[in-house]
Design a protein around this motif. Structure first.
Motif, PDB file in Angstrom:
ATOM      1  N   LEU A  43       1.116  -0.876   0.180  1.00 10.51           N
ATOM      2  CA  LEU A  43       0.018   0.119  -0.094  1.00 10.51           C
ATOM      3  C   LEU A  43       0.674   1.155   0.094  1.00 10.51           C
ATOM      4  O   LEU A  43       0.658   2.667  -1.007  1.00 10.51           O
ATOM      5  CB  LEU A  43      -0.916   0.116   1.357  1.00 10.51           C
ATOM      6  CG  LEU A  43      -2.042  -0.977   1.296  1.00 10.51           C
ATOM      7  CD1 LEU A  43      -2.946  -0.660   2.066  1.00 10.51           C
ATOM      8  CD2 LEU A  43      -2.741  -0.939  -0.053  1.00 10.51           C
ATOM      9  N   GLN A  47       0.396   4.444  -2.724  1.00 10.46           N
ATOM     10  CA  GLN A  47       0.818   5.230  -2.292  1.00 10.46           C
ATOM     11  C   GLN A  47       2.366   6.248  -3.090  1.00 10.46           C
ATOM     12  O   GLN A  47       1.332   7.719  -3.191  1.00 10.46           O
ATOM     13  CB  GLN A  47       0.821   5.230  -0.900  1.00 10.46           C
ATOM     14  CG  GLN A  47      -0.183   5.552  -0.470  1.00 10.46           C
ATOM     15  CD  GLN A  47      -0.252   6.209   1.153  1.00 10.46           C
ATOM     16  OE1 GLN A  47      -0.063   5.383   1.634  1.00 10.46           O
ATOM     17  NE2 GLN A  47      -1.422   7.162   1.309  1.00 10.46           N
ATOM     18  N   VAL A 103      -6.945   3.041   3.590  1.00 10.55           N
ATOM     19  CA  VAL A 103      -5.822   3.367   3.667  1.00 10.55           C
ATOM     20  C   VAL A 103      -6.160   5.302   3.938  1.00 10.55           C
ATOM     21  O   VAL A 103      -4.994   5.325   4.729  1.00 10.55           O
ATOM     22  CB  VAL A 103      -4.876   4.280   1.931  1.00 10.55           C
ATOM     23  CG1 VAL A 103      -3.414   5.359   1.729  1.00 10.55           C
ATOM     24  CG2 VAL A 103      -4.305   3.110   1.341  1.00 10.55           C
TER      25      VAL A 103
END
Length: 161
Positions: A43, A47, A103
């Motif tokens: 993740l 990002q 997130v």
């Protein structure tokens, strides 16, 4: 031989890693999240702009096999989706709406995580991340197996041999 039966480096690294991961996963449960700590590097790489398994692997210290396996779990859990790119040889990875929501919740947790790491480093009096980064670089220059061979053969330590 180690007569006091002190733990070896690998054992200590795994133990510390388990303590950190179990603590993080307990906190995820407290946050009411169904989340696996192993998703975090993926993740965070997404990002940072990574869009393929190859790009994610390049941004982490994990193997392509480990990333591929984790991406598969994340896809099954509805966190990410894969889409074929133009040439059809690779797939682009994107966060699903569920992944984006996840997130958003995790960003605050990750900030707190780095604060805890800094606190831990202050408590133990050692820059733990720096030590681990330096150890990784040294082992990239000369692997553990090669170092063992030199010791067993009674050769002097050095990376130029």
């Amino acid at each position: 031989m180690n007569e006091r039966n002190e733990p070896g480096l690998g054992e200590l690294l795994r133990y510390v890693s388990d303590l950190v991961e179990h603590g993080a996963e307990e906190h995820y449960r407290q946050m009411g999240l169904q989340y696996r700590a192993r998703y975090t590097p993926v993740l965070r790489a997404i990002q940072a702009g990574a869009k393929t398994v190859t790009e994610i692997t390049a941004r982490t210290h994990l193997t392509q096999g480990a990333i591929s396996q984790t991406v598969g779990h994340m896809e099954n859990d509805g966190v990410i989706s894969r889409h074929r790119v133009e040439d059809g040889r690779k797939s682009s990875i994107r966060l699903t709406p569920h992944g984006k929501e996840l997130v958003a919740k995790l960003n605050q947790h990750w900030s707190a995580t780095f604060a805890v790491i800094e606190e831990l480093e202050g408590e133990i009096g050692h820059p733990l991340r720096r030590i681990l980064e330096d150890a990784a670089k040294a082992l990239e220059r000369q692997g553990f197996a090669q170092r063992l061979t030199h010791i067993k053969l009674g050769q002097p330590r050095g990376i130029d041999q």
